[in-house]
Design a protein around this motif. Structure first.
Motif, mmCIF file in Angstrom:
data_model
loop_
_atom_site.group_PDB
_atom_site.id
_atom_site.type_symbol
_atom_site.label_atom_id
_atom_site.label_comp_id
_atom_site.label_asym_id
_atom_site.label_seq_id
_atom_site.Cartn_x
_atom_site.Cartn_y
_atom_site.Cartn_z
ATOM 1 N N GLY A 1 4.483 5.735 -5.173
ATOM 2 C CA GLY A 1 4.822 5.592 -6.586
ATOM 3 C C GLY A 1 5.923 4.570 -6.836
ATOM 4 O O GLY A 1 6.249 4.265 -7.987
ATOM 5 N N ASN A 2 6.497 3.986 -5.768
ATOM 6 C CA ASN A 2 7.577 3.002 -5.949
ATOM 7 C C ASN A 2 7.128 1.763 -6.706
ATOM 8 O O ASN A 2 7.856 1.198 -7.509
ATOM 9 C CB ASN A 2 8.108 2.536 -4.591
ATOM 10 N N LEU A 3 5.918 1.359 -6.430
ATOM 11 C CA LEU A 3 5.422 0.122 -7.041
ATOM 12 C C LEU A 3 5.277 0.304 -8.548
ATOM 13 O O LEU A 3 5.398 -0.625 -9.328
ATOM 14 C CB LEU A 3 4.059 -0.217 -6.421
ATOM 15 N N ASN B 1 -0.532 -2.340 -12.740
ATOM 16 C CA ASN B 1 0.400 -1.456 -13.432
ATOM 17 C C ASN B 1 0.036 -1.217 -14.889
ATOM 18 O O ASN B 1 0.477 -0.265 -15.500
ATOM 19 C CB ASN B 1 1.815 -2.042 -13.355
ATOM 20 N N GLN B 2 -0.741 -2.141 -15.446
ATOM 21 C CA GLN B 2 -1.105 -1.999 -16.849
ATOM 22 C C GLN B 2 -2.383 -1.203 -17.028
ATOM 23 O O GLN B 2 -2.847 -1.031 -18.140
ATOM 24 C CB GLN B 2 -1.310 -3.379 -17.465
ATOM 25 N N MET B 3 -2.964 -0.769 -15.918
ATOM 26 C CA MET B 3 -4.214 -0.030 -16.042
ATOM 27 C C MET B 3 -3.935 1.465 -16.079
ATOM 28 O O MET B 3 -2.933 1.921 -15.530
ATOM 29 C CB MET B 3 -5.134 -0.368 -14.860
ATOM 30 N N PRO B 4 -4.818 2.227 -16.736
ATOM 31 C CA PRO B 4 -4.649 3.677 -16.665
ATOM 32 C C PRO B 4 -4.829 4.121 -15.215
ATOM 33 O O PRO B 4 -5.559 3.470 -14.468
ATOM 34 C CB PRO B 4 -5.794 4.213 -17.542
ATOM 35 N N PHE C 1 0.837 -1.200 0.000
ATOM 36 C CA PHE C 1 0.000 0.000 0.000
ATOM 37 C C PHE C 1 0.878 1.259 0.000
ATOM 38 O O PHE C 1 0.696 2.164 -0.808
ATOM 39 C CB PHE C 1 -0.943 -0.003 1.215
ATOM 40 N N LEU C 2 1.864 1.263 0.911
ATOM 41 C CA LEU C 2 2.745 2.435 0.981
ATOM 42 C C LEU C 2 3.512 2.626 -0.315
ATOM 43 O O LEU C 2 3.659 3.741 -0.803
ATOM 44 C CB LEU C 2 3.740 2.257 2.126
ATOM 45 N N GLN C 3 3.976 1.495 -0.875
ATOM 46 C CA GLN C 3 4.729 1.622 -2.121
ATOM 47 C C GLN C 3 3.838 2.122 -3.248
ATOM 48 O O GLN C 3 4.325 2.740 -4.187
ATOM 49 C CB GLN C 3 5.352 0.272 -2.501
ATOM 50 N N SER C 4 2.537 1.836 -3.176
ATOM 51 C CA SER C 4 1.704 2.386 -4.246
ATOM 52 C C SER C 4 1.467 3.880 -4.075
ATOM 53 O O SER C 4 1.433 4.586 -5.064
ATOM 54 C CB SER C 4 0.380 1.656 -4.454
ATOM 55 N N SER D 1 -2.758 3.823 -12.837
ATOM 56 C CA SER D 1 -2.424 2.619 -12.066
ATOM 57 C C SER D 1 -2.090 2.909 -10.600
ATOM 58 O O SER D 1 -2.380 2.107 -9.724
ATOM 59 C CB SER D 1 -1.271 1.876 -12.721
ATOM 60 N N MET D 2 -1.484 4.062 -10.358
ATOM 61 C CA MET D 2 -1.124 4.337 -8.962
ATOM 62 C C MET D 2 -2.354 4.388 -8.072
ATOM 63 O O MET D 2 -2.376 3.830 -6.979
ATOM 64 C CB MET D 2 -0.375 5.661 -8.861
#
Ligand code: PHE
Length: 445
Positions: A122-124, A303-306, A116-119, A308-309
């Motif tokens: 923006g790291n993810l 990640n492949q979705m518009p 969750f934090l990485q998303s 995505s974040m």
């Protein structure tokens, strides 16, 4: 007597939300897909659903019956309904099982916080290879421990807030949002190009991957996913008021739980097939992929979705919340046991339980062997053994009048005599024989 003025959930919706909140969790979204892959797809699902019908729902109803009639914690309930007997040990086994489940569950719940934090940072979003990314997390026990500890504290905060404000309210808010998001993701996943192979894997029986242990695995998964066999729903049942229809609640919770599990499969498998660069090896990878499936495939899909974040932040937030409504139910079992049986305050017992869970969680973070032992021991053995005795207790030991009164709410609900007879028959014969035969078959394999 203390148990007369025991708090209750405020509404029928609150009851279903709390029980479904306990049932729906990492078991559905993380454990079910990897167990399904391991058990040969559709065959596993078929056996799983049979387990839900033949002993899942009956055992869940039994827990509600025990809880609502005794109005006490799991061990106390057996003590009240069967004074002077050894049945209390089944309650104590349940408390121990709850503690053990938390010992590895909190670690996985910690992973959801990391993601969750990485998303949100923006790291993810910048990760290229999610299997390497996940392996890096697994190889960092300190990080896992820290987030496991955060999750344990989060859980204890809700336990301290109490039954209505903590348990019922959180479940009522979180559950519907989670459901909606899963549906959106499932649509996204099955509309990917190449998704159909994933659906085939999930819904077409694949005899090649069937192992003798498929029954044992499916049974364990059913117990784990429905939160039955350890008295979690005895404890929640003790907060039900007189007007709750126990049969209807058990059926509704089981349907919701199974839907979420299957939905998770419908998200993960099509995505795994559609997004892979190596279609030849994917089935093998899925079968050995184990616990990582969720944490590798889903972020890849997201990640492949518009935008995505935003999607991945939302998904991992909800996953954490689904885990939270389950850890709350697990911690509640152990906490009320301590404070009712040993007469220490709710606050003190919460602190005590949290510290114990953190110790187990740290060992699980540092040792995957320990983690797997806790997972296997609880789901495959301790929960089914608990469930076996719970069905024997309600089927054979409790007076049928008491059981009938609980099911019909003292005669206010109309059920045919045949229904109650059928229920008792399931509890007396079908459930225990099925559970025992699965043990014998699985263990002699
Ligand atoms: N049913 C929960 C899940 O699927 C886990 C759980 C098991 C909760 C047993 C309580 C008791 O995640």
């Amino acid at each position: 007597m203390e148990n007369i003025k025991r708090v209750t959930f405020t509404s029928k919706i609150g009851v279903v939300a709390a029980a479904a909140g306990s049932a729906v969790g990492l078991g559905n979204i993380w454990r079910f897909p990897s167990q399904t892959a391991d058990g040969g797809g559709a065959i596993f699902i078929f056996v799983y659903i049979a387990c839900i019908l033949f002993f899942g729902i009956p055992v869940m109803m039994s827990e509600f019956i025990i809880g609502r009639s005794a109005r006490a914690n799991t061990a106390g309930a057996f003590h009240i309904l069967a004074p002077g007997t050894q049945w209390k040990w089944i309650g104590r086994l349940g408390v121990l099982t709850g503690f053990i489940i938390m010992g590895f569950y909190m670690v996985v719940a910690g992973w959801t916080l990391i993601y969750f934090l990485q998303s949100i940072t923006g790291n993810l979003h910048t990760v290229n290879d999610f299997s390497i990314h996940f392996t890096n997390i697994l190889n960092d026990p300190l990080k896992q421990s820290v987030w496991m500890i955060v999750f344990s504290f989060l859980t204890s905060f809700f336990i301290l807030s109490g039954v209505r404000k903590g348990i019922e309210k959180s479940a009522k808010i979180f559950m519907p949002i989670l459901f909606l998001l899963l549906i959106i993701l499932a649509i996204r996943s099955i509309t990917l190009e190449g998704a159909i192979q994933g659906l085939n894997f999930l819904f077409k029986p694949n005899m090649e991957h069937v192992k003798q242990t498929v029954f044992l695995d499916a049974m364990g998964q059913a117990f784990f996913s429905l939160s039955i066999g350890m008295g979690c729903l005895i404890t929640y049942g003790s907060y039900f008021n007189k007007s709750i229809n126990l049969t209807k609640t058990a059926v509704q919770v089981s349907i919701l739980d199974t839907l979420v599990a299957v939905l998770s499969g419908v998200i993960i498998f099509p995505a795994a097939f559609a997004l892979t660069s190596s279609p030849d090896t994917i089935v093998g990878e899925l079968v050995t992929g184990g616990p990582g499936l969720l944490f590798i495939t889903i972020p890849e899909l997201l990640n492949q979705m518009p935008a995505s974040m935003a999607w991945s932040a939302l998904f991992f937030c909800l996953l954490a919340l689904a885990a939270l409504t389950s850890t709350i139910s697990l911690m509640e079992v152990v906490t009320v046991y301590l404070f009712e049986e040993y007469k220490i305050s709710r606050r003190k017992s919460t602190i005590f339980v949290t510290l114990g869970v953190i110790i187990l969680g740290i060992i699980s973070s540092y040792s995957s062997v320990f983690f797997n032992i806790l997972d296997m021991a609880s789901a495959k053995y301790m929960l089914p053994i608990g469930g076996l005795f719970i069905s024997i207790f309600v089927g054979w030991y409790l007076k049928q009048q008491l059981v009938t009164a609980q099911i019909t709410n003292e005669g206010k609900l109309r059920f045919g005599v045949g229904f109650i007879k059928f229920y008792i028959f399931l509890l007396r014969f079908i459930a225990p024989i099925a559970i025992l035969s699965i043990f014998v078959y699985g263990l002699t394999g």
